[in-house]
Structures are given as structure tokens and as C-alpha cells.
Design a protein around this motif. Structure first.
Motif, PDB file in Angstrom:
ATOM      1  N   MET A  48     -24.469 -15.016   0.429  1.00 63.32           N
ATOM      2  CA  MET A  48     -24.658 -14.922  -1.018  1.00 63.32           C
ATOM      3  C   MET A  48     -23.277 -14.908  -1.690  1.00 63.32           C
ATOM      4  O   MET A  48     -22.401 -14.138  -1.306  1.00 63.32           O
ATOM      5  N   ILE A  49     -23.094 -15.757  -2.684  1.00 62.14           N
ATOM      6  CA  ILE A  49     -21.806 -15.867  -3.369  1.00 62.14           C
ATOM      7  C   ILE A  49     -21.977 -15.452  -4.827  1.00 62.14           C
ATOM      8  O   ILE A  49     -22.941 -15.845  -5.493  1.00 62.14           O
ATOM      9  N   TYR A  50     -21.017 -14.666  -5.309  1.00 68.74           N
ATOM     10  CA  TYR A  50     -20.980 -14.271  -6.708  1.00 68.74           C
ATOM     11  C   TYR A  50     -19.629 -14.645  -7.295  1.00 68.74           C
ATOM     12  O   TYR A  50     -18.599 -14.632  -6.595  1.00 68.74           O
ATOM     13  N   LEU A  51     -19.616 -14.941  -8.590  1.00 68.97           N
ATOM     14  CA  LEU A  51     -18.373 -15.189  -9.316  1.00 68.97           C
ATOM     15  C   LEU A  51     -18.331 -14.263 -10.520  1.00 68.97           C
ATOM     16  O   LEU A  51     -19.177 -14.350 -11.413  1.00 68.97           O
ATOM     17  N   PHE A  52     -17.375 -13.337 -10.523  1.00 69.79           N
ATOM     18  CA  PHE A  52     -17.130 -12.458 -11.660  1.00 69.79           C
ATOM     19  C   PHE A  52     -15.973 -13.055 -12.452  1.00 69.79           C
ATOM     20  O   PHE A  52     -14.879 -13.244 -11.895  1.00 69.79           O
ATOM     21  N   THR A  53     -16.173 -13.304 -13.720  1.00 68.30           N
ATOM     22  CA  THR A  53     -15.108 -13.900 -14.514  1.00 68.30           C
ATOM     23  C   THR A  53     -15.259 -13.480 -15.974  1.00 68.30           C
ATOM     24  O   THR A  53     -16.215 -12.795 -16.333  1.00 68.30           O
ATOM     25  N   GLY A  54     -14.307 -13.871 -16.815  1.00 71.83           N
ATOM     26  CA  GLY A  54     -14.389 -13.546 -18.242  1.00 71.83           C
ATOM     27  C   GLY A  54     -13.154 -12.819 -18.733  1.00 71.83           C
ATOM     28  O   GLY A  54     -12.380 -12.252 -17.953  1.00 71.83           O
ATOM     29  N   ASN A  55     -12.962 -12.808 -20.057  1.00 72.29           N
ATOM     30  CA  ASN A  55     -11.739 -12.224 -20.626  1.00 72.29           C
ATOM     31  C   ASN A  55     -11.773 -10.704 -20.744  1.00 72.29           C
ATOM     32  O   ASN A  55     -10.772 -10.090 -21.097  1.00 72.29           O
TER      33      ASN A  55
ATOM     34  N   SER B 204     -11.316  -8.162 -18.734  1.00 75.85           N
ATOM     35  CA  SER B 204     -10.834  -7.836 -17.389  1.00 75.85           C
ATOM     36  C   SER B 204     -11.136  -6.393 -17.007  1.00 75.85           C
ATOM     37  O   SER B 204     -11.316  -6.080 -15.826  1.00 75.85           O
ATOM     38  N   PHE B 205     -11.214  -5.511 -18.002  1.00 73.90           N
ATOM     39  CA  PHE B 205     -11.521  -4.114 -17.709  1.00 73.90           C
ATOM     40  C   PHE B 205     -12.940  -3.974 -17.169  1.00 73.90           C
ATOM     41  O   PHE B 205     -13.169  -3.332 -16.142  1.00 73.90           O
ATOM     42  N   ALA B 206     -13.918  -4.579 -17.854  1.00 73.47           N
ATOM     43  CA  ALA B 206     -15.315  -4.512 -17.407  1.00 73.47           C
ATOM     44  C   ALA B 206     -15.471  -5.181 -16.046  1.00 73.47           C
ATOM     45  O   ALA B 206     -16.250  -4.717 -15.208  1.00 73.47           O
ATOM     46  N   LEU B 207     -14.726  -6.261 -15.840  1.00 71.80           N
ATOM     47  CA  LEU B 207     -14.776  -6.959 -14.551  1.00 71.80           C
ATOM     48  C   LEU B 207     -14.311  -6.032 -13.424  1.00 71.80           C
ATOM     49  O   LEU B 207     -14.951  -5.926 -12.376  1.00 71.80           O
ATOM     50  N   THR B 208     -13.197  -5.348 -13.660  1.00 73.99           N
ATOM     51  CA  THR B 208     -12.664  -4.416 -12.659  1.00 73.99           C
ATOM     52  C   THR B 208     -13.614  -3.247 -12.412  1.00 73.99           C
ATOM     53  O   THR B 208     -13.811  -2.807 -11.272  1.00 73.99           O
ATOM     54  N   GLU B 209     -14.218  -2.747 -13.477  1.00 72.79           N
ATOM     55  CA  GLU B 209     -15.185  -1.647 -13.344  1.00 72.79           C
ATOM     56  C   GLU B 209     -16.389  -2.080 -12.516  1.00 72.79           C
ATOM     57  O   GLU B 209     -16.930  -1.297 -11.728  1.00 72.79           O
ATOM     58  N   GLU B 210     -16.815  -3.337 -12.684  1.00 77.11           N
ATOM     59  CA  GLU B 210     -17.959  -3.843 -11.925  1.00 77.11           C
ATOM     60  C   GLU B 210     -17.626  -3.919 -10.432  1.00 77.11           C
ATOM     61  O   GLU B 210     -18.456  -3.601  -9.584  1.00 77.11           O
ATOM     62  N   ILE B 211     -16.410  -4.328 -10.122  1.00 73.76           N
ATOM     63  CA  ILE B 211     -15.975  -4.366  -8.717  1.00 73.76           C
ATOM     64  C   ILE B 211     -16.031  -2.968  -8.117  1.00 73.76           C
ATOM     65  O   ILE B 211     -16.534  -2.766  -7.001  1.00 73.76           O
TER      66      ILE B 211
ATOM     67  N   VAL C 197     -20.156 -12.441  -0.782  1.00 72.75           N
ATOM     68  CA  VAL C 197     -18.773 -12.802  -1.120  1.00 72.75           C
ATOM     69  C   VAL C 197     -18.644 -12.828  -2.638  1.00 72.75           C
ATOM     70  O   VAL C 197     -19.363 -13.565  -3.325  1.00 72.75           O
ATOM     71  N   VAL C 198     -17.730 -11.997  -3.157  1.00 72.97           N
ATOM     72  CA  VAL C 198     -17.509 -11.912  -4.602  1.00 72.97           C
ATOM     73  C   VAL C 198     -16.129 -12.458  -4.925  1.00 72.97           C
ATOM     74  O   VAL C 198     -15.111 -11.906  -4.482  1.00 72.97           O
ATOM     75  N   PHE C 199     -16.079 -13.543  -5.673  1.00 73.18           N
ATOM     76  CA  PHE C 199     -14.818 -14.045  -6.219  1.00 73.18           C
ATOM     77  C   PHE C 199     -14.661 -13.422  -7.603  1.00 73.18           C
ATOM     78  O   PHE C 199     -15.515 -13.608  -8.474  1.00 73.18           O
ATOM     79  N   ALA C 200     -13.588 -12.677  -7.803  1.00 74.93           N
ATOM     80  CA  ALA C 200     -13.378 -11.961  -9.063  1.00 74.93           C
ATOM     81  C   ALA C 200     -12.074 -12.419  -9.701  1.00 74.93           C
ATOM     82  O   ALA C 200     -10.983 -12.114  -9.200  1.00 74.93           O
ATOM     83  N   VAL C 201     -12.177 -13.161 -10.774  1.00 76.24           N
ATOM     84  CA  VAL C 201     -10.966 -13.675 -11.432  1.00 76.24           C
ATOM     85  C   VAL C 201     -11.247 -13.815 -12.918  1.00 76.24           C
ATOM     86  O   VAL C 201     -12.217 -14.444 -13.332  1.00 76.24           O
TER      87      VAL C 201
END
Length: 315
Positions: free
Chosen positions: A1-8, A10-17, A98-102
Motif C-alpha cells: 500500500m502506497i501513500y503520498l502526503f503532500t501540501g503546503n 508542512s506542520f499538519a503533514l509532520t503531525e500526521e507522520i 510505504v508513505v512518501f511525505a514531501v
């Protein structure tokens, strides 16, 4: 299973990780958790072993890969990694998460398009500055007011990571943050200083602009300031032009490469399009005058005089 976390956001993205790691650790332990923060430090054997191979003893694996696909600013040759991932993405077993977070991927690359095609995408984005403010005000209800947050946003050029870090710092000693607290304890960085100058410039507050320019020149040269002002005015000109042609915010963001500054698209300023165009053309003309030795002098103070003259005349 692949996920892509992205968006401007960055704080919410980091919190989700952090949230995903916490849930996985509570349920499965840390044996099959891999968090990669710099993909270039790992060889393909390690990556295949952790991403493609299934675990013999544990059902689930969580592999988090930060800052990949790379942002447009990354200059390293990453063709080897791109070829590798293009080859293995279809081979990742269902039990391997697998989570790609950028926050700011280069959307033009083959690897980004491939990941987006295969992944479940979670977009953490603000459409404009109002979204940013709502997010922060909800998190710090009764701790900072709307007006005070506007000041902090200008100080930090809408960089959410820096804004939240400074709010947390101020709340160590304050119950509620005031404008005075911000002005006394938070130092605007150079980029943020320039953002404030541009903000006031486009709102035609010329007296404030002239004062802020002189303050900023304590830290950078007039030529560096000029180039930054020119770049920001050019961006605004293009944004307004594209909006007049009915381009969508996402189209404008991608075309101009605004990424985490996409909130600029939603901002409204006092300056009219014709005034903005004249200001930009006059600033360009100044560059020509400098290159062809047509200014009254060659010192920084002479260049500053020419910029001030344009601001006074055009605003």
C-alpha cells in the motif's frame, strides 16, 4: 500500500507522520518501522529489503520516506534513485505500508507522476492565507488574536513551522500573545522583512516601505534587496494576469512554482494592475540604467535613491 502526503501545510503533514508512527508502534511495535529522512544515504539493497520484501515474523511494515520525490530546489543527481523506484513501486506487497511525505515535490518528474498514480494522496494544503489563519487560530484558541496573528504571519512570511515555533516560545511566559510581545521578542528574518516590504508596497504604504527598506539594508546589500523586490513584484504581476485570464489557483500555483507560497494567489492588494505593471517596468528600467552607467552615481546610496524615487512616484 502506497501513500503520498503532500501540501503546503508542512506542520499538519509532520503531525500526521507522528500520528501514524504512534498508532503503528502501539499496535505492532518498532521492529517493522523504518523512517528514512534522507533517501540518498541508503543503498538500493537496504531499500529493497525494507520496501519490497515482506516480513517473516510480522504482518505489517511501515516505511516512511521523507522529502522524496525531491523538491525542484534539489540539485543532486537522483536519476539512480528515480530508476530504482520506478522499477519497484509495482512490486510493493499490500502488507507493506510505504508513505512518501514531501511538502513540495517536483510534479514534473516521472517518479512523482508514478507515485501519484499508485498512491492514496493526502493533501495538506492551504488555499490562501485565511486557511492558514483558521488552522492556527483553531489550534491556539484564546492564546493569540486575529490581529496579532496577522503581525506574526508577516514577520514569518506565512511559514507555518516558524509561526507555530514562535507561538510556542511566547506561550512559555505568556497566557495570551500581544502585538507588543511579538515586536519585542520575535525578530523578522531577512526573507520575512522583504515579504513585509512587498506587502506594504502593494498596499501603497510608501512611507512605511521607505522606512522598512532602510532598516533591512542593515543586513543585506541594496542590490540583493532590489533583486528580491523585483522577483516578488514579477510574481504578483503574473498572478494578477493569470487570474484575469480565469486560470484556477492550482494552475497558477503549478505554473509559477509557488508551492508553499500559494496563499499569495488569494491575497488582495490596494495597487491596481496598471499601477503594478508600471512599477515593475520602472524597476526593470532601473536595472538597465545601472548596467549602462546612466545613474547619477555608482554607490549603493545612489541606487537606493533611484529605488526610493520610483516608489514615491509610482505609489
Amino acid at each position: 500500500m502506497i501513500y503520498l502526503f503532500t501540501g503546503n501545510n508542512s506542520f499538519a503533514l509532520t503531525e500526521e507522520i507522528k500520528k501514524w508512527k504512534k498508532v503503528f508502534l502501539e499496535k505492532y511495535g518498532d521492529f517493522n518501522l523504518v523512517h528514512i529522512k534522507d533517501i540518498l544515504l541508503f543503498d538500493t539493497h537496504f531499500l529493497v529489503e525494507n520496501i519490497v520484501w515482506s516480513s517473516l515474523f510480522w504482518w505489517k511494515k511501515l516505511i516512511i520516506i521523507e522529502d522524496y520525490p525531491f523538491s525542484p530546489e534539489v540539485k543532486e543527481d537522483n536519476s539512480e534513485k528515480e530508476i530504482f523506484f520506478l522499477d519497484i513501486l509495482d512490486k510493493i506487497p499490500e502488507e507493506n505500508i510505504v508513505v512518501f511525505a514531501v511538502a513540495n515535490p517536483d510534479k514534473r518528474t516521472k517518479i512523482y507522476k508514478k507515485i501519484q498514480e499508485l498512491a492514496q494522496v493526502k493533501d495538506f494544503s492551504f488555499d490562501d492565507e485565511n486557511d492558514l489563519k483558521k488552522f492556527i487560530l483553531k489550534r491556539y484558541e484564546w492564546k493569540i488574536g486575529n490581529f496579532e496573528l496577522d503581525v506574526l504571519i508577516r514577520y514569518k512570511s506565512a511559514n507555518i513551522q516558524k509561526i507555530i515555533a514562535d507561538i510556542e516560545k511566547l506561550l512559555l511566559t505568556k497566557e495570551k500573545i500581544t502585538k507588543d510581545d511579538i515586536e519585542k521578542n520575535i525578530v523578522p528574518e531577512i526573507e520575512e522583512n522583504i515579504f513585509m516590504i512587498v506587502d506594504n508596497l502593494l498596499n501603497k504604504r510608501k512611507d512605511i516601505v521607505l522606512k522598512e527598506i532602510k532598516n533591512t539594508l542593515n543586513f543585506i546589500s541594496i542590490y540583493a534587496l532590489y533583486n528580491s523586490l523585483l522577483g516578488n513584484i514579477r510574481n504578483r504581476l503574473y498572478i494578477d494576469m493569470f487570474k484575469s485570464l480565469h486560470f484556477s489557483p492550482s494552475e497558477i500555483k503549478d505554473y509559477l512554482g509557488l508551492w508553499n507560497k500559494a496563499f499569495l494567489i488569494g491575497k488582495v492588494y490596494q495597487i491596481q494592475f496598471d499601477e503594478l505593471k508600471k512599477l515593475y517596468l520602472d524597476m526593470i528600467e532601473l536595472d538597465k540604467k545601472m548596467k549602462f552607467w546612466k545613474m547619477i552615481g555608482s554607490e549603493e546610496v545612489d541606487f537606493l535613491y533611484e529605488i526610493e524615487k520610483i516608489i514615491i512616484k509610482d505609489l
